[in-house]
Design an enzyme around this catalytic site. Sequence first.
Site, PDB file in Angstrom:
ATOM      1  CG  HIS A 269      -2.160  -3.973  -3.555  1.00  0.00           C
ATOM      2  ND1 HIS A 269      -3.262  -4.501  -2.779  1.00  0.00           N
ATOM      3  CD2 HIS A 269      -1.766  -2.914  -2.408  1.00  0.00           C
ATOM      4  CE1 HIS A 269      -3.447  -4.191  -1.618  1.00  0.00           C
ATOM      5  NE2 HIS A 269      -2.909  -3.052  -1.313  1.00  0.00           N
TER       6      HIS A 269
ATOM      7  CG  ASP B 137      -6.027  -3.828   1.416  1.00  0.00           C
ATOM      8  OD1 ASP B 137      -5.183  -4.412   0.985  1.00  0.00           O
ATOM      9  OD2 ASP B 137      -5.763  -3.633   2.835  1.00  0.00           O
TER      10      ASP B 137
ATOM     11  CB  THR C 195      -0.969   0.137   1.155  1.00  0.00           C
ATOM     12  OG1 THR C 195      -1.739  -1.008   0.994  1.00  0.00           O
ATOM     13  CG2 THR C 195      -1.587   1.285   1.309  1.00  0.00           C
TER      14      THR C 195
END
Length: 408
Positions: free
Chosen positions: A242, A194, A73
């Site tokens: 990501h 996330d 991150t």
Amino acid sequence: MNRSTFLIILLSVVIGLASCNSEQQTHPPKTLLVSFDGFGHNYLEKTDTPNFDALVTNGVQAEGLIPVFPSKTFPNHYAIATGLYPENNGFVNNTMYDPKWEEWYRIRDREAVEDGKWYEGEPIWNTLEKQGLKTGTMFWVGSEADIQGMRPTHWKTYDGDMPGKARIDTVMKWMANAGDETVDFATLYYSDVDSKGHRYGTDSDSVKQAIKRADNLMGYLKEQMKEKGLWTNTNIIIVSDHGMVDLSADKLIRLDEIIDMDNTERVNWGPMTGIQPKEGKQEEVYQMLKSAEENYRVYKKEDLPERYHLKNHRRVEDIIMVADLGYTILDEDYQEDFVESLPRATHGYDNNEKAMQAFFIAHGPAFKQGEKVGNFQNIHIYELINHLMGTEPAPNDGSLDSVKVLLK
């Protein structure tokens, strides 16, 4: 009033209106950068996302957004902000040790997070502020620190409990309010997708619900931007940092069964594990790892592949292990806790892996409509934002040519 005076006044009014119109035409549209942490390149396929779909239909979408390595991150958000690879902006991991200062940076250490000395390069908010534009950051890596002795005009200390709509409301005030501190560029950040991915896995109902919540936030954002007259003249860039891959309790690499841990000074754990051997022990540690190389690759720092753009910084350890996709590097002390609590998914692997790619959507007056383009590296976004804002970028590793395909 005689005829001459009237003509002079009329001419002055016409010139004034022309000047105003010219300023309106030359002043660039505002830009809003939105990040949904851990939102994989294929997450729109997992559930109904009408608001994201409308943005795709009327904007441009990339097949994937390639993160920097490691696909974590903090390195990726700061790479997006600066257009620099980790070895050039100092952010080589979420957790990192600086041997010169003999200090650790950890993402939950508020003192370190807010200390500008850790952040190299020039983030986009500094670039814009230096050139007379106003910026506002609703949570972005680096924006809480005094980088180059500067901060955005508006910024917030990270608060994960702040409701999603409240974040939007605050940014809308920054962007729409008249006055000297009305911002031209702003950011938004959300971590929900996330955190649910880590805890429950990429195909879980919890992740699908988090994606739907993200979609609802985009609907609310559109509604608020229309209400404040921002929708048609604002360029919106929606990214992630990501992707994510599921983990398994049987995909473990026990470091303490390969090397003598007493030969290490420190170990920075993760899919990219950094090992700092004790003085005189580097070759022994490396050779032991090399001889047992299975489900991972091991490199001396100086031999790291150039495409990682990582080896030329002092914060990178002397030996680097890169786990194969889905594998976890650990030791005996950590294994029991890991298996019991088993996070269902994670990231940080080789950025060439498709599973690590994030998503990218752009919408607004500068962007094509109804187009899908190939994947590209996230470092180019810094150049893209400067182009949109009509500003001169600081030195960086990106290229506008790499993202011109997005533009009309």
